[in-house]
Design an enzyme around this catalytic site. Structure first.
Site, PDB file in Angstrom:
ATOM      1  CE  LYS A 167      37.528  44.621  39.084  1.00 48.44           C
ATOM      2  NZ  LYS A 167      37.507  43.869  38.396  1.00 48.44           N
ATOM      3  CG  ASP A 176      35.753  43.879  42.150  1.00 47.08           C
ATOM      4  OD1 ASP A 176      35.284  43.456  43.789  1.00 47.08           O
ATOM      5  OD2 ASP A 176      36.909  42.919  41.757  1.00 47.08           O
ATOM      6  N   GLY A 206      40.588  39.484  35.554  1.00 48.40           N
ATOM      7  CA  GLY A 206      42.880  39.371  35.427  1.00 48.40           C
ATOM      8  C   GLY A 206      42.480  39.140  36.839  1.00 48.40           C
ATOM      9  CG  ASP A 232      36.533  38.118  41.583  1.00 52.15           C
ATOM     10  OD1 ASP A 232      37.498  36.570  41.118  1.00 52.15           O
ATOM     11  OD2 ASP A 232      37.270  38.747  41.090  1.00 52.15           O
ATOM     12  CD  GLU A 235      34.810  41.903  40.444  1.00 52.40           C
ATOM     13  OE1 GLU A 235      35.347  43.061  39.242  1.00 52.40           O
ATOM     14  OE2 GLU A 235      35.644  41.339  39.865  1.00 52.40           O
ATOM     15  CE  LYS A 257      40.562  38.108  38.330  1.00 52.30           C
ATOM     16  NZ  LYS A 257      39.955  37.988  39.931  1.00 52.30           N
ATOM     17  CE  LYS A 306      40.535  46.092  42.013  1.00 52.54           C
ATOM     18  NZ  LYS A 306      39.414  43.848  42.854  1.00 52.54           N
ATOM     19  CB  SER A 327      40.838  47.118  37.371  1.00 49.84           C
ATOM     20  OG  SER A 327      40.808  46.309  38.619  1.00 49.84           O
TER      21      SER A 327
HETATM   22  O1  OSB Z   1      39.343  40.903  42.016  1.00 44.41           O
HETATM   23  O2  OSB Z   1      39.695  41.566  40.398  1.00 44.41           O
HETATM   24  C1  OSB Z   1      39.848  41.269  41.338  1.00 44.41           C
HETATM   25  C2  OSB Z   1      43.085  42.218  40.421  1.00 44.41           C
HETATM   26  C3  OSB Z   1      44.533  41.198  41.665  1.00 44.41           C
HETATM   27  C4  OSB Z   1      43.571  40.556  42.260  1.00 44.41           C
HETATM   28  C5  OSB Z   1      42.107  40.815  41.916  1.00 44.41           C
HETATM   29  C6  OSB Z   1      41.318  42.015  41.124  1.00 44.41           C
HETATM   30  C7  OSB Z   1      42.833  42.308  40.219  1.00 44.41           C
HETATM   31  C8  OSB Z   1      41.883  42.968  39.656  1.00 44.41           C
HETATM   32  C9  OSB Z   1      42.818  43.460  38.364  1.00 44.41           C
HETATM   33  O3  OSB Z   1      40.614  44.287  39.207  1.00 44.41           O
HETATM   34  C10 OSB Z   1      42.538  42.580  36.710  1.00 44.41           C
HETATM   35  C11 OSB Z   1      43.415  42.883  35.805  1.00 44.41           C
HETATM   36  O4  OSB Z   1      43.110  44.375  35.202  1.00 44.41           O
HETATM   37  O5  OSB Z   1      44.241  41.912  36.095  1.00 44.41           O
HETATM   38 MG    MG Z   2      37.268  41.249  41.618  1.00 46.86          MG
END
Ligand code: OSB
Ligand code: MG
Length: 368
Positions: free
Chosen positions: A161, A189, A291, A239, A214, A263, A163, A135
């Site tokens: 992925k 995401d 994650g 999510d 996402e 999650k 953001k 991510s």
């Molecule tokens: O939305 O998936 C998410 C991290 C913290 C809170 C929300 C998210 C995330 C990530 C990172 O996208 C996921 C990871 O690499 O642990």
């Molecule tokens: Mg997410």
């Protein structure tokens, strides 16, 4: 098993680089670890709550508070202690899924360690290795983003992925496609940053062949996602909206999502996460393991879950070094884009005592 006591331990884990999302920028994780001590064995659970209630209404101080005030005393008084009994024992308390998940995971770990059985075996893992994605946070500029993506692809990550948020969506996606080509598995995401009024703008992502988008809309806007799904070509993945197997089933039947991010730390634990997997599998909906920037403890369990048969897409199960210079367990390392599923008893990993001591900021012991 009989509960002797529970330790709440806070550890400060600086991130190797700031992680910016549409809800904020993280530079360090303030992690709450739960260690349960029983007459048989001890077990660990990692709470995924973040410092501020921006991704979720939960936050780490609240998780610690509800554990010490309500969850641990109630579990201590329960007639039977094993992983499967925790959810029911705590069901009188609303919400606080991240706190409940950490406690359930710790009890399950203790139980499985005593029995000599691994998390993967217990959950139904069918793979020894899981494919990994990464991510990538919002950056100050497109060149900076391309450098970051280049580095991750060179390390072997099998899926990227990005953001996104309004103002950082079509351009970065276009730039990544132009530089790295159409074969890279790519998804985005939004962490709830858009509204249904943005549907025409989001449809501009359609030409880029994304695996999924996402959580574009609010957590409670499942109907809005169903409407959006009819207006854009990119498959929608939820999510934040997926809080249980029941909400997953409802979202699927409404047509709000074609893919689900599971999650475990946010849905109340690995047993509910498995039920979400089962519901999605029954509907032919692919899932992947999300994650929350976990340490090696949470990561071990995530990787075990990601080895279930319905996890057909690479997850946000990155290597330890993507997050931390020094992890609190032996680091998870990428091999050909995969992480190995631990097969030792329980989580199959444990904190390294010297590292743990160094990063611990507070410990609290609750006698049961
Ligand atoms: O939305 O998936 C998410 C991290 C913290 C809170 C929300 C998210 C995330 C990530 C990172 O996208 C996921 C990871 O690499 O642990
Ligand atoms: Mg997410």
């Amino acid at each position: 098993m009989k509960l002797t006591g529970v330790e709440l331990r806070r550890v400060a884990m600086p991130l190797v680089s700031p992680f910016r999302t549409s809800f904020g920028t993280e530079t360090a994780r303030d992690v709450l670890l739960v260690r349960v001590v029983t007459d048989g064995a001890e077990g660990w659970g990692e709470c995924v709550a973040m410092s501020d209630p921006r991704y979720s209404s939960e936050y780490v101080d609240a998780a610690a508070d509800v554990l010490r005030r309500f969850l641990v005393p109630t579990l201590a008084a329960a007639p039977r202690l094993d992983g499967n009994a925790v959810g029911r024992a705590l069901s009188g308390f609303k919400g606080h899924w991240m706190a409940k998940a950490a406690l359930e995971t710790a009890v399950l770990d203790a139980e499985l360690r005593s029995a000599g059985r691994s998390f993967g075996r217990e959950l139904g893992a069918v793979r020894e290795w899981v494919p990994c994605g990464v991510s990538v946070g919002i950056m100050d500029s497109v060149p900076e983003l391309l450098d970051a993506v280049d580095g991750y692809l060179a390390e072997g990550y099998l899926r990227i992925k990005l953001k996104i948020e309004p103002g950082w969506d079509v351009e970065p996606v276009r730039a990544v496609r132009e530089r790295f080509g159409d074969d890279v598995l790519l998804q985005v995401d939004a962490n709830t940053a858009y509204t249904l009024g943005d549907a025409r703008h989001l449809a501009r992502l359609d030409p880029f062949g994304l695996l999924l988008i996402e959580q574009p809309l609010d957590e409670d806007d499942v109907a809005g996602h169903a409407e959006l799904a009819r207006m854009i070509g990119t498959p929608i993945c939820l999510d934040e909206s997926i809080t249980s197997a029941r909400t997953a089933a409802a979202a699927i039947s409404m047509g709000a999502c074609a893919i689900v991010n599971v999650k475990p730390g946010r849905v109340g634990g690995y047993l509910e996460a498995r039920r979400i997997h089962d519901v999605c599998a029954a509907h032919g909906v692919p899932v992947w393991c999300g994650g929350m920037l976990e340490t090696g403890l949470g990561r071990a369990a995530n990787v075990a879950l990601a080895a279930l048969p319905g996890f057909t897409l690479p997850g946000d199960t990155s290597a330890s070094r993507r997050y931390f210079e020094t992890d609190i367990t032996e680091p998870f390392e990428l091999e050909n884009g995969h992480l190995r599923v631990p097969d030792g008893p329980g989580l199959g990993v444990a904190p390294l005592p010297e590292v743990l001591a160094e990063v611990t900021t507070v410990t609290e012991w609750i006698s049961c």
